[in-house]
Design an enzyme around this catalytic site. Structure first.
Site, mmCIF file in Angstrom:
data_model
loop_
_atom_site.group_PDB
_atom_site.id
_atom_site.type_symbol
_atom_site.label_atom_id
_atom_site.label_comp_id
_atom_site.label_asym_id
_atom_site.label_seq_id
_atom_site.Cartn_x
_atom_site.Cartn_y
_atom_site.Cartn_z
ATOM 1 N N GLU A 175 -0.543 9.946 -4.833
ATOM 2 C CA GLU A 175 -1.915 9.974 -4.330
ATOM 3 C C GLU A 175 -2.954 10.358 -5.382
ATOM 4 O OE1 GLU A 175 -2.001 12.322 -0.769
ATOM 5 O OE2 GLU A 175 -0.613 10.993 0.256
ATOM 6 N N GLU A 360 4.646 7.196 2.928
ATOM 7 C CA GLU A 360 4.397 8.351 3.801
ATOM 8 C C GLU A 360 3.672 7.893 5.041
ATOM 9 O OE1 GLU A 360 2.267 11.743 2.176
ATOM 10 O OE2 GLU A 360 3.511 11.647 0.372
#
Ligand code: GCO
Length: 451
Positions: A175, A360
């Site tokens: 991320e 995720e």
């Protein structure tokens, strides 16, 4: 309330291609216990120790003590019938000062961990940086310093020299948006800065670091080299032009900045117009490196945001507003269609052939132990709705290869401390006892091979 949700999943693994990968994800600082095994301090330790950043000053010193309990945790991954385990390594555990001296105990730990993953027939998906920057590197400016790309590559090389031979896939950074914008512009994660110049430099260096480490992964032959982005669906909060502009900027800095950089070697013009004055000199020269080919892209997806303009600041100042969809315990709206949207968008941006994973997806819930069990049917409903989107995307031809639940265990949820529970498995943070939730059992049923 849980009674209104399903007790089981509506899919079975047979609904997916035979080589489709189901997995669970975790990260080092959130579960390992930083105080064990000679790891150095990292910027999350000091961010958490600064009053006002994290409830009670919770940090990852002990976390789930996965450092000592990894075998039990991996047994839970395998017993659920999952195929893969996505985890991260802590830079400060491998190199306590960030550069130079190696903590042999730390490298030994990852060696044992990867062996234990493989012994259980699970595919190891490694992330090299899931946010715990060694403190001595934070002292030198961390992601604002261009040298971080070289520091990061050195650490990656040391670790991959030891464990790279057994990895299925590697992503340098988890991320990048969180590493750069959430942490240097919004100030909500370590190092907690609120500075447009720092944030913009971090936006660039995080991609440069990604690219340098990609080269290391390839040189070491350490599995498929990818990238993991968190994408968030942004829609204007109302019909005004100002909200449309704000939502476009939000989408630009959150999603397009990264996707366009790695897929097309360019930053989106509308975002660049605002951020260019703050980029490091010579940034253009790095774009070809940043756009080096990937073997796969991972999408972390949780929610959507409704964006309005917040007047009076220099940037298109954005205000996040909450819509009327049901929310998780994070206060995040549940919007499964956004996952389908990003799967199609990433497939289109990356040429339609590049393997994509959902790396995720999951939710925090008010998961309580009642009579020894945790009835988290709301999580089953959440995951089920998102898996259904994944199936639709597959049917539309998106080259989706796998889906990972965040997370295996309840863990240290960063700025929320231990208050938010994302696990398929409940963790008692006093006794550290692990207890599978109803969602874990339901997933095991859905993944059980048909005889
Ligand atoms: C992220 C991280 C995880 C979080 C999870 C829930 O996406 O922020 O990868 O570390 O715990 O997403 O917020």
């Amino acid at each position: 309330m849980q009674n209104s949700f399903p007790e089981s999943f509506s899919f079975h693994r047979d609904d997916f291609p035979a080589d489709f990968v189901f997995g669970a994800a975790t990260s080092a600082y959130q579960i390992e216990g930083r105080q064990f095994g000679g790891a150095g301090s990292c910027h999350w330790d000091t961010f958490a120790a600064t009053p006002g950043n994290v409830p009670r000053g919770d940090d990852g010193a002990r976390a789930c003590d996965h450092y000592h309990r990894y075998a039990e945790d991996l047994d839970l991954v395998a017993a659920a019938g999952l195929d893969a385990y996505r985890f991260s390594a802590s830079w400060a555990r491998v190199m306590p000062r960030g550069t130079g001296e190696v903590n042999v105990e730390g490298v030994d730990f990852y060696d044992r961990l990867v062996d234990a993953i493989c012994e259980r027939g699970l595919q190891p998906f490694l992330t090299l940086y899931h946010w715990e920057l060694p403190s001595p590197l934070a002292d030198r400016g961390g992601w604002c310093n261009a040298d971080i790309a070289a520091w990061f590559a050195d650490y990656a090389d040391v670790l991959l020299a030891r464990i790279g031979d057994r990895l299925h896939a590697v992503a340098p950074i988890n991320e990048p948006w969180c590493v750069a914008w959430l942490s240097h512009f919004l100030g909500l994660h370590a190092p907690g800065l609120r500075d447009i110049r720092a944030a913009t430099r971090a936006l660039h260096h995080v991609l440069l670091g990604h690219a340098r480490v990609l080269e290391v992964v390839r040189a070491r032959g350490a599995g498929a080299a990818g990238a993991v982005f968190n994408f968030e669906y942004a829609a204007p909060a109302d019909g005004s032009d100002a909200s449309a502009r704000a939502a476009r900027f939000y989408d630009g800095v959150y999603n397009r900045w990264f996707l366009e950089a790695v897929c097309h070697g360019a930053y989106p013009a509308d975002v660049l117009e605002l951020l260019e004055p703050h980029l490091p000199d010579g940034w253009q020269d790095d774009l070809a490196t940043i756009a080096a080919p990937l073997d796969w892209i991972g999408i972390n997806y949780y929610t959507r945001k409704l964006i309005a303009a917040a007047p009076g600041r220099a940037l298109p100042a954005v205000a996040e507003t909450v819509g009327d969809l049901p929310q998780t315990s994070m206060g995040w709206e549940i919007y499964p269609a956004g996952l389908g949207e990003f799967l199609r968008r990433v497939a289109a941006a990356s040429g339609g052939k590049l393997p994509i994973y959902v790396t995720e997806n999951g939710m925090a819930g008010a998961d309580e132990v009642v009579a020894g069990a945790i009835d988290d049917r709301a999580r089953i409903a959440y995951l089920d709705a998102h898996v259904a989107e994944a199936r639709r995307a597959l049917a539309d031809g998106v080259p989706l290869k796998g889906y990972f639940v965040w997370s295996l265990l309840d863990n240290y949820e960063w700025a929320c401390g231990y208050d938010k529970r994302f696990g398929l498995v409940h963790v008692d943070f006093d006794s550290l006892e692990r207890r599978p939730k109803r969602s874990w059992y339901a997933l095991r049923d859905a993944l059980r091979p048909t005889a």
